[in-house]
Design a protein around this motif. Structure first.
Motif, PDB file in Angstrom:
ATOM      1  N   MET A  98      -9.630 -34.650  20.821  1.00 22.67           N
ATOM      2  CA  MET A  98      -9.257 -35.827  20.065  1.00 22.67           C
ATOM      3  C   MET A  98      -9.027 -36.982  21.043  1.00 22.67           C
ATOM      4  O   MET A  98      -8.311 -36.845  22.022  1.00 22.67           O
ATOM      5  N   SER A  99      -9.649 -38.101  20.780  1.00 20.35           N
ATOM      6  CA  SER A  99      -9.437 -39.275  21.629  1.00 20.35           C
ATOM      7  C   SER A  99      -8.663 -40.326  20.847  1.00 20.35           C
ATOM      8  O   SER A  99      -8.713 -40.384  19.625  1.00 20.35           O
ATOM      9  N   LYS A 100      -7.951 -41.140  21.585  1.00 19.38           N
ATOM     10  CA  LYS A 100      -7.147 -42.182  20.959  1.00 19.38           C
ATOM     11  C   LYS A 100      -7.062 -43.359  21.921  1.00 19.38           C
ATOM     12  O   LYS A 100      -6.819 -43.169  23.109  1.00 19.38           O
ATOM     13  N   GLU A 101      -7.287 -44.537  21.421  1.00 22.05           N
ATOM     14  CA  GLU A 101      -7.190 -45.731  22.259  1.00 22.05           C
ATOM     15  C   GLU A 101      -5.759 -46.251  22.228  1.00 22.05           C
ATOM     16  O   GLU A 101      -5.151 -46.383  21.181  1.00 22.05           O
ATOM     17  N   VAL A 107      -2.519 -49.672  39.596  1.00 19.96           N
ATOM     18  CA  VAL A 107      -3.286 -49.052  38.510  1.00 19.96           C
ATOM     19  C   VAL A 107      -4.615 -48.511  39.039  1.00 19.96           C
ATOM     20  O   VAL A 107      -5.029 -47.405  38.686  1.00 19.96           O
ATOM     21  N   THR A 108      -5.257 -49.266  39.913  1.00 17.39           N
ATOM     22  CA  THR A 108      -6.521 -48.816  40.498  1.00 17.39           C
ATOM     23  C   THR A 108      -6.318 -47.548  41.317  1.00 17.39           C
ATOM     24  O   THR A 108      -7.103 -46.595  41.209  1.00 17.39           O
ATOM     25  N   GLU A 109      -5.257 -47.498  42.113  1.00 19.98           N
ATOM     26  CA  GLU A 109      -4.978 -46.307  42.915  1.00 19.98           C
ATOM     27  C   GLU A 109      -4.701 -45.103  42.011  1.00 19.98           C
ATOM     28  O   GLU A 109      -5.215 -44.006  42.239  1.00 19.98           O
ATOM     29  N   TRP A 110      -3.899 -45.316  40.964  1.00 18.51           N
ATOM     30  CA  TRP A 110      -3.626 -44.230  40.015  1.00 18.51           C
ATOM     31  C   TRP A 110      -4.923 -43.745  39.376  1.00 18.51           C
ATOM     32  O   TRP A 110      -5.153 -42.548  39.256  1.00 18.51           O
ATOM     33  N   TYR A 111      -5.771 -44.674  38.971  1.00 16.31           N
ATOM     34  CA  TYR A 111      -7.028 -44.306  38.313  1.00 16.31           C
ATOM     35  C   TYR A 111      -7.906 -43.480  39.247  1.00 16.31           C
ATOM     36  O   TYR A 111      -8.496 -42.478  38.839  1.00 16.31           O
ATOM     37  N   GLN A 112      -7.976 -43.875  40.507  1.00 11.45           N
ATOM     38  CA  GLN A 112      -8.820 -43.162  41.467  1.00 11.45           C
ATOM     39  C   GLN A 112      -8.283 -41.765  41.754  1.00 11.45           C
ATOM     40  O   GLN A 112      -9.058 -40.830  41.947  1.00 11.45           O
ATOM     41  N   GLY A 138      -6.131 -40.895  37.100  1.00  9.69           N
ATOM     42  CA  GLY A 138      -6.446 -41.505  35.817  1.00  9.69           C
ATOM     43  C   GLY A 138      -7.848 -41.256  35.332  1.00  9.69           C
ATOM     44  O   GLY A 138      -8.091 -41.151  34.125  1.00  9.69           O
ATOM     45  N   ASN A 139      -8.798 -41.120  36.267  1.00 12.82           N
ATOM     46  CA  ASN A 139     -10.186 -40.892  35.856  1.00 12.82           C
ATOM     47  C   ASN A 139     -10.360 -39.540  35.172  1.00 12.82           C
ATOM     48  O   ASN A 139     -11.349 -39.301  34.500  1.00 12.82           O
ATOM     49  N   GLN A 140      -9.381 -38.653  35.307  1.00 16.93           N
ATOM     50  CA  GLN A 140      -9.397 -37.380  34.595  1.00 16.93           C
ATOM     51  C   GLN A 140      -8.779 -37.512  33.200  1.00 16.93           C
ATOM     52  O   GLN A 140      -8.955 -36.631  32.361  1.00 16.93           O
ATOM     53  N   LEU A 141      -8.038 -38.600  32.991  1.00 18.92           N
ATOM     54  CA  LEU A 141      -7.275 -38.755  31.751  1.00 18.92           C
ATOM     55  C   LEU A 141      -7.849 -39.792  30.800  1.00 18.92           C
ATOM     56  O   LEU A 141      -7.673 -39.680  29.587  1.00 18.92           O
ATOM     57  N   THR A 159     -11.228 -42.543  29.731  1.00 16.24           N
ATOM     58  CA  THR A 159     -12.692 -42.539  29.763  1.00 16.24           C
ATOM     59  C   THR A 159     -13.301 -43.831  30.278  1.00 16.24           C
ATOM     60  O   THR A 159     -14.515 -43.947  30.331  1.00 16.24           O
ATOM     61  N   CYS A 160     -12.485 -44.808  30.633  1.00 15.62           N
ATOM     62  CA  CYS A 160     -13.037 -46.067  31.146  1.00 15.62           C
ATOM     63  C   CYS A 160     -12.131 -46.625  32.232  1.00 15.62           C
ATOM     64  O   CYS A 160     -10.949 -46.268  32.325  1.00 15.62           O
ATOM     65  N   ASP A 161     -12.687 -47.498  33.036  1.00 15.88           N
ATOM     66  CA  ASP A 161     -11.892 -48.147  34.076  1.00 15.88           C
ATOM     67  C   ASP A 161     -10.777 -48.958  33.433  1.00 15.88           C
ATOM     68  O   ASP A 161     -10.976 -49.606  32.414  1.00 15.88           O
ATOM     69  N   PRO A 162      -9.582 -48.946  34.033  1.00 20.01           N
ATOM     70  CA  PRO A 162      -8.484 -49.739  33.493  1.00 20.01           C
ATOM     71  C   PRO A 162      -8.722 -51.226  33.717  1.00 20.01           C
ATOM     72  O   PRO A 162      -9.380 -51.625  34.680  1.00 20.01           O
TER      73      PRO A 162
END
Length: 64
Positions: A1-4, A45-50, A53-56, A58-61
């Motif tokens: 299930m995805s949710k924005e 946010v970029t550091e977290w995503y790298q 976050g990229n596992q959590l 589906t798109c770049d923050p």
């Protein structure tokens, strides 16, 4: 299930612009602080995503 989800917000108050430090030899303004805070948040946010976050998500923050 995805949710924005949207709506992470960061707020700050510049207590006295007269007490802001110099930057590059000029008095900083509240706008300068906003730009600096935005850059710090974007970097975090970029550091977290790298790292995770990229596992959590589906798109770049996007930090606006």
């Amino acid at each position: 299930m995805s949710k924005e989800r949207r709506g992470v917000e960061v707020s700050f108050t510049v207590h006295s612009p007269d007490n802001l430090p110099l930057k590059d030899g000029h008095q900083m303004h509240a706008d300068d602080v906003e730009v600096e805070v935005r850059g710090v948040v974007q970097a975090a946010v970029t550091e977290w995503y790298q790292q995770r976050g990229n596992q959590l998500v589906t798109c770049d923050p996007l930090v606006g």
